[in-house]
Design a protein around this motif. Sequence first.
Motif, mmCIF file in Angstrom:
data_model
loop_
_atom_site.group_PDB
_atom_site.id
_atom_site.type_symbol
_atom_site.label_atom_id
_atom_site.label_comp_id
_atom_site.label_asym_id
_atom_site.label_seq_id
_atom_site.Cartn_x
_atom_site.Cartn_y
_atom_site.Cartn_z
ATOM 1 N N ASP A 242 0.868 -1.323 -0.096
ATOM 2 C CA ASP A 242 -0.022 -0.018 0.050
ATOM 3 C C ASP A 242 0.863 1.341 -0.097
ATOM 4 O OD1 ASP A 242 -2.265 -1.625 0.012
ATOM 5 O OD2 ASP A 242 -2.501 -1.181 2.077
ATOM 6 N N ASP A 243 2.070 1.281 0.764
ATOM 7 C CA ASP A 243 2.941 2.369 0.556
ATOM 8 C C ASP A 243 3.399 2.600 -0.725
ATOM 9 O OD1 ASP A 243 2.466 2.578 3.599
ATOM 10 O OD2 ASP A 243 4.317 1.920 3.773
ATOM 11 N N GLU A 244 3.684 1.676 -1.388
ATOM 12 C CA GLU A 244 4.185 1.850 -2.904
ATOM 13 C C GLU A 244 3.069 2.474 -3.738
ATOM 14 O OE1 GLU A 244 7.889 -1.568 -3.509
ATOM 15 O OE2 GLU A 244 5.398 -2.366 -3.423
ATOM 16 N N CYS A 245 1.988 1.936 -3.691
ATOM 17 C CA CYS A 245 0.890 2.535 -4.227
ATOM 18 C C CYS A 245 0.667 4.004 -3.867
ATOM 19 C CB CYS A 245 -0.636 1.747 -4.093
ATOM 20 S SG CYS A 245 -0.419 -0.024 -4.629
ATOM 21 N N HIS A 246 0.892 4.313 -2.737
ATOM 22 C CA HIS A 246 0.655 5.592 -2.277
ATOM 23 C C HIS A 246 1.732 6.661 -2.671
ATOM 24 C CE1 HIS A 246 0.920 9.137 0.494
ATOM 25 N NE2 HIS A 246 -0.307 8.873 0.567
ATOM 26 N N ASP A 247 2.851 6.034 -2.576
ATOM 27 C CA ASP A 247 4.041 6.867 -3.126
ATOM 28 C C ASP A 247 3.870 7.106 -4.599
ATOM 29 O OD1 ASP A 247 5.277 6.660 -0.626
ATOM 30 O OD2 ASP A 247 6.541 5.163 -1.228
ATOM 31 N N ALA A 248 3.428 6.107 -5.602
ATOM 32 C CA ALA A 248 3.282 6.331 -6.897
ATOM 33 C C ALA A 248 2.012 7.432 -7.229
ATOM 34 C CB ALA A 248 3.012 4.998 -7.581
ATOM 35 N N ALA A 249 1.023 7.126 -6.519
ATOM 36 C CA ALA A 249 -0.011 8.339 -6.725
ATOM 37 C C ALA A 249 0.650 9.774 -5.990
ATOM 38 C CB ALA A 249 -1.153 7.887 -5.595
ATOM 39 N N LEU A 250 1.413 9.754 -5.206
ATOM 40 C CA LEU A 250 1.931 11.144 -4.852
ATOM 41 C C LEU A 250 2.672 11.907 -5.901
ATOM 42 C CD1 LEU A 250 2.233 13.353 -2.463
ATOM 43 C CD2 LEU A 250 4.216 11.970 -1.672
ATOM 44 N N GLN A 251 3.471 10.972 -6.682
ATOM 45 C CA GLN A 251 4.340 11.402 -7.616
ATOM 46 C C GLN A 251 3.441 11.917 -8.628
ATOM 47 O OE1 GLN A 251 7.594 12.160 -7.645
ATOM 48 N NE2 GLN A 251 7.521 11.542 -5.453
ATOM 49 N N PHE A 252 2.492 10.893 -8.987
ATOM 50 C CA PHE A 252 1.343 11.434 -10.051
ATOM 51 C C PHE A 252 0.703 12.698 -9.952
ATOM 52 C CE2 PHE A 252 -2.869 11.179 -12.193
ATOM 53 C CZ PHE A 252 -2.330 11.198 -13.438
ATOM 54 N N VAL A 253 0.132 12.977 -8.605
ATOM 55 C CA VAL A 253 -0.451 14.253 -8.253
ATOM 56 C C VAL A 253 0.500 15.370 -8.436
ATOM 57 C CG1 VAL A 253 -1.874 15.517 -6.285
ATOM 58 C CG2 VAL A 253 -2.173 12.909 -6.990
ATOM 59 N N ARG A 254 1.550 15.276 -7.945
ATOM 60 C CA ARG A 254 2.678 16.166 -7.984
ATOM 61 C C ARG A 254 3.054 16.821 -9.180
ATOM 62 N NH1 ARG A 254 7.113 14.058 -3.496
ATOM 63 N NH2 ARG A 254 6.057 14.755 -1.778
ATOM 64 N N ILE B 5 1.050 16.138 -11.832
ATOM 65 C CA ILE B 5 -0.041 16.806 -12.599
ATOM 66 C C ILE B 5 -0.527 17.969 -12.159
ATOM 67 C CG2 ILE B 5 -2.498 16.505 -12.745
ATOM 68 C CD1 ILE B 5 -1.065 14.545 -14.635
ATOM 69 N N SER B 6 -0.154 18.349 -10.777
ATOM 70 C CA SER B 6 -0.344 19.587 -10.166
ATOM 71 C C SER B 6 0.655 20.568 -10.481
ATOM 72 C CB SER B 6 -0.646 19.465 -8.621
ATOM 73 O OG SER B 6 0.461 18.989 -7.873
ATOM 74 N N GLY B 7 1.856 20.193 -10.569
ATOM 75 C CA GLY B 7 2.910 21.041 -11.188
ATOM 76 C C GLY B 7 3.672 21.662 -9.661
ATOM 77 N N THR B 8 3.191 20.912 -8.293
ATOM 78 C CA THR B 8 3.878 21.273 -7.382
ATOM 79 C C THR B 8 4.135 20.210 -6.380
ATOM 80 O OG1 THR B 8 3.485 22.830 -5.340
ATOM 81 C CG2 THR B 8 1.513 21.509 -6.304
ATOM 82 N N SER B 9 5.118 20.249 -5.681
ATOM 83 C CA SER B 9 5.265 19.236 -4.532
ATOM 84 C C SER B 9 4.656 19.272 -3.305
ATOM 85 C CB SER B 9 6.895 18.796 -4.542
ATOM 86 O OG SER B 9 7.653 19.778 -4.170
#
Length: 104
Positions: A17-29, A31-35
């Motif tokens: 689940d942590d790997e899925c969350h990390d991938a999702a976080l990178q994707f949202v970063r 797409i949103s253009g911000t970390s």
Amino acid sequence: MCRNIVPLNNFEPAATDDECHDAALQFVRKISGTSKPSRANQAAFNEAVEQIARATRLLVDSLVTTAPPKKREDEAAKRRARSAERYEAIRVYQQEKRAARTAS
């Protein structure tokens, strides 16, 4: 897309689940253009990460393959090798660029 997002399918042991969350976080970063979103956007940012993490988990759990499971260490070594090649190409390009400037 984003070099920090790594494939999660067909690993033994399965993606966490942590790997899925990390991938999702990178994707949202990406797409949103911000970390780090502003306080005004933090809730929307976090909700997007959670929804994408759930969708990622569902996808990874639903995929089927006849290929043998991949080993994390082998895949990490391949990523490091690609990264080293990429940085070496950049280094060579910059060196050639400097040489061309000094020759002018």
